[in-house]
Design a protein around this motif. Structure first.
Motif, PDB file in Angstrom:
ATOM      1  N   SER A  36       0.821  -1.216   0.000  1.00 46.69           N
ATOM      2  CA  SER A  36       0.000   0.000   0.000  1.00 46.69           C
ATOM      3  C   SER A  36       0.853   1.264   0.000  1.00 46.69           C
ATOM      4  N   GLU A  37       2.144   1.139   0.242  1.00 45.02           N
ATOM      5  CA  GLU A  37       3.041   2.292   0.290  1.00 45.02           C
ATOM      6  C   GLU A  37       3.954   2.381  -0.934  1.00 45.02           C
ATOM      7  N   VAL A  38       3.665   1.590  -1.976  1.00 43.05           N
ATOM      8  CA  VAL A  38       4.510   1.593  -3.172  1.00 43.05           C
ATOM      9  C   VAL A  38       4.153   2.744  -4.100  1.00 43.05           C
ATOM     10  N   ALA A  39       2.854   2.977  -4.318  1.00 45.79           N
ATOM     11  CA  ALA A  39       2.419   4.013  -5.259  1.00 45.79           C
ATOM     12  C   ALA A  39       1.154   4.678  -4.740  1.00 45.79           C
ATOM     13  N   ASP A  40       0.839   5.844  -5.319  1.00 48.76           N
ATOM     14  CA  ASP A  40      -0.355   6.580  -4.907  1.00 48.76           C
ATOM     15  C   ASP A  40      -1.634   5.885  -5.336  1.00 48.76           C
ATOM     16  N   ASN A  41      -1.578   5.132  -6.421  1.00 45.68           N
ATOM     17  CA  ASN A  41      -2.767   4.429  -6.887  1.00 45.68           C
ATOM     18  C   ASN A  41      -2.743   2.976  -6.401  1.00 45.68           C
ATOM     19  N   TYR A  42      -3.829   2.243  -6.653  1.00 46.04           N
ATOM     20  CA  TYR A  42      -3.942   0.852  -6.214  1.00 46.04           C
ATOM     21  C   TYR A  42      -2.907  -0.012  -6.913  1.00 46.04           C
ATOM     22  N   VAL A  43      -2.209  -0.834  -6.144  1.00 51.23           N
ATOM     23  CA  VAL A  43      -1.187  -1.723  -6.686  1.00 51.23           C
ATOM     24  C   VAL A  43      -1.695  -3.156  -6.545  1.00 51.23           C
ATOM     25  N   LYS A  44      -2.019  -3.753  -7.674  1.00 52.50           N
ATOM     26  CA  LYS A  44      -2.493  -5.143  -7.662  1.00 52.50           C
ATOM     27  C   LYS A  44      -1.302  -6.103  -7.603  1.00 52.50           C
ATOM     28  N   ASP A  45      -0.307  -5.838  -8.448  1.00 53.27           N
ATOM     29  CA  ASP A  45       0.882  -6.688  -8.489  1.00 53.27           C
ATOM     30  C   ASP A  45       2.109  -5.807  -8.307  1.00 53.27           C
ATOM     31  N   ILE A  46       2.819  -6.029  -7.227  1.00 48.77           N
ATOM     32  CA  ILE A  46       3.978  -5.194  -6.904  1.00 48.77           C
ATOM     33  C   ILE A  46       5.078  -5.321  -7.965  1.00 48.77           C
ATOM     34  N   ASN A  47       5.094  -6.451  -8.687  1.00 51.53           N
ATOM     35  CA  ASN A  47       6.106  -6.660  -9.723  1.00 51.53           C
ATOM     36  C   ASN A  47       5.947  -5.697 -10.894  1.00 51.53           C
ATOM     37  N   HIS A  49       5.683  -2.594 -10.460  1.00 45.80           N
ATOM     38  CA  HIS A  49       6.291  -1.342 -10.007  1.00 45.80           C
ATOM     39  C   HIS A  49       7.754  -1.495  -9.603  1.00 45.80           C
ATOM     40  N   LEU A  50       8.121  -2.648  -9.059  1.00 47.29           N
ATOM     41  CA  LEU A  50       9.481  -2.840  -8.535  1.00 47.29           C
ATOM     42  C   LEU A  50      10.077  -4.155  -9.008  1.00 47.29           C
ATOM     43  N   LYS A  51      11.394  -4.162  -9.102  1.00 50.49           N
ATOM     44  CA  LYS A  51      12.152  -5.374  -9.419  1.00 50.49           C
ATOM     45  C   LYS A  51      13.296  -5.485  -8.412  1.00 50.49           C
ATOM     46  N   VAL A  52      13.729  -6.695  -8.143  1.00 48.34           N
ATOM     47  CA  VAL A  52      14.870  -6.906  -7.256  1.00 48.34           C
ATOM     48  C   VAL A  52      16.087  -6.225  -7.879  1.00 48.34           C
ATOM     49  N   GLY A  53      16.795  -5.436  -7.078  1.00 49.14           N
ATOM     50  CA  GLY A  53      17.959  -4.707  -7.541  1.00 49.14           C
ATOM     51  C   GLY A  53      17.681  -3.241  -7.828  1.00 49.14           C
ATOM     52  N   ASP A  54      16.400  -2.840  -7.874  1.00 49.06           N
ATOM     53  CA  ASP A  54      16.064  -1.435  -8.115  1.00 49.06           C
ATOM     54  C   ASP A  54      16.568  -0.562  -6.974  1.00 49.06           C
ATOM     55  N   GLN A  55      17.081   0.609  -7.327  1.00 49.01           N
ATOM     56  CA  GLN A  55      17.448   1.618  -6.331  1.00 49.01           C
ATOM     57  C   GLN A  55      16.215   2.499  -6.122  1.00 49.01           C
ATOM     58  N   VAL A  56      15.803   2.662  -4.881  1.00 51.62           N
ATOM     59  CA  VAL A  56      14.609   3.442  -4.584  1.00 51.62           C
ATOM     60  C   VAL A  56      14.876   4.418  -3.443  1.00 51.62           C
ATOM     61  N   GLU A  57      14.133   5.519  -3.469  1.00 52.85           N
ATOM     62  CA  GLU A  57      14.167   6.449  -2.349  1.00 52.85           C
ATOM     63  C   GLU A  57      12.974   6.113  -1.467  1.00 52.85           C
ATOM     64  N   VAL A  58      13.226   5.947  -0.179  1.00 54.17           N
ATOM     65  CA  VAL A  58      12.173   5.581   0.763  1.00 54.17           C
ATOM     66  C   VAL A  58      12.159   6.550   1.935  1.00 54.17           C
ATOM     67  N   LYS A  59      11.004   6.626   2.569  1.00 57.33           N
ATOM     68  CA  LYS A  59      10.860   7.424   3.784  1.00 57.33           C
ATOM     69  C   LYS A  59      10.547   6.462   4.912  1.00 57.33           C
ATOM     70  N   VAL A  60      11.209   6.632   6.037  1.00 57.91           N
ATOM     71  CA  VAL A  60      10.971   5.785   7.203  1.00 57.91           C
ATOM     72  C   VAL A  60       9.673   6.252   7.856  1.00 57.91           C
ATOM     73  N   ILE A  61       8.681   5.330   7.927  1.00 61.68           N
ATOM     74  CA  ILE A  61       7.403   5.719   8.530  1.00 61.68           C
ATOM     75  C   ILE A  61       7.221   5.152   9.932  1.00 61.68           C
ATOM     76  N   ASN A  62       7.958   4.101  10.258  1.00 63.67           N
ATOM     77  CA  ASN A  62       7.959   3.630  11.650  1.00 63.67           C
ATOM     78  C   ASN A  62       9.137   2.704  11.910  1.00 63.67           C
ATOM     79  N   VAL A  63       9.577   2.700  13.154  1.00 66.22           N
ATOM     80  CA  VAL A  63      10.616   1.774  13.619  1.00 66.22           C
ATOM     81  C   VAL A  63      10.068   1.139  14.891  1.00 66.22           C
ATOM     82  N   GLU A  64       9.851  -0.168  14.846  1.00 72.68           N
ATOM     83  CA  GLU A  64       9.271  -0.859  15.997  1.00 72.68           C
ATOM     84  C   GLU A  64      10.350  -1.251  16.992  1.00 72.68           C
ATOM     85  N   LYS A  65       9.914  -1.561  18.206  1.00 73.01           N
ATOM     86  CA  LYS A  65      10.854  -1.918  19.274  1.00 73.01           C
ATOM     87  C   LYS A  65      11.684  -3.147  18.931  1.00 73.01           C
TER      88      LYS A  65
END
Length: 138
Positions: A36-47, A49-65
């Motif tokens: 649900s955090e990959v794209a602004d629209n509905y993502v049915k298949d994550i493949n 949008h992304l592939k193994v080895g892709d460089q992406v910019e991410v934002k940290v939204i939570n860090v659990e204990k």
């Protein structure tokens, strides 16, 4: 550099599952980008949008204990401000609203037809398995 909620980082996709993607962050830690955090629209298949080895910019939204790191690609993108001054808002004409209404009515008519087709097909299939109408029993 410690990983803090709200920080933006570069990472590399190391694994993809049906519920998200694992991203390796600097310092060797790994976080999860939920589907649900990959794209602004509905993502049915994550493949799609992304592939193994892709460089992406991410934002940290939570860090659990327990050390799990929640990440977001869509929140890492710089989004334009949503609110605009009144003078810059698009103006709608009466025709636009009528066209939208027609489009809605067309969609509704199509939905009803498809729904009736599905129901009749299901009914025929069910009746044939039970012997149809008027079948003799016993």
């Amino acid at each position: 550099m410690s990983i803090e909620v709200g920080s933006k980082l570069q990472g590399k996709v190391t694994g993809i599952t049906n519920f998200g993607a694992f991203v390796e962050l600097p310092e060797g830690s790994t976080g999860l980008v939920h589907i649900s955090e990959v794209a602004d629209n509905y993502v049915k298949d994550i493949n799609d949008h992304l592939k193994v080895g892709d460089q992406v910019e991410v934002k940290v939204i939570n860090v659990e204990k327990d050390g799990k790191i929640g990440l977001s690609i869509r929140k890492a993108k710089d989004q334009p401000r949503q609110s605009r001054p009144h003078s810059q808002r698009p103006r709608h004409k009466g025709n636009d609203q009528r066209n939208n209404k027609e489009n809605f009515e067309q969609k509704m008519a199509r939905f009803l037809k498809e729904s009736e087709d599905r129901l009749s097909s299901l009914k025929r299939h069910t009746e044939s398995r039970r012997g149809g109408r008027g079948a003799r029993r016993g």
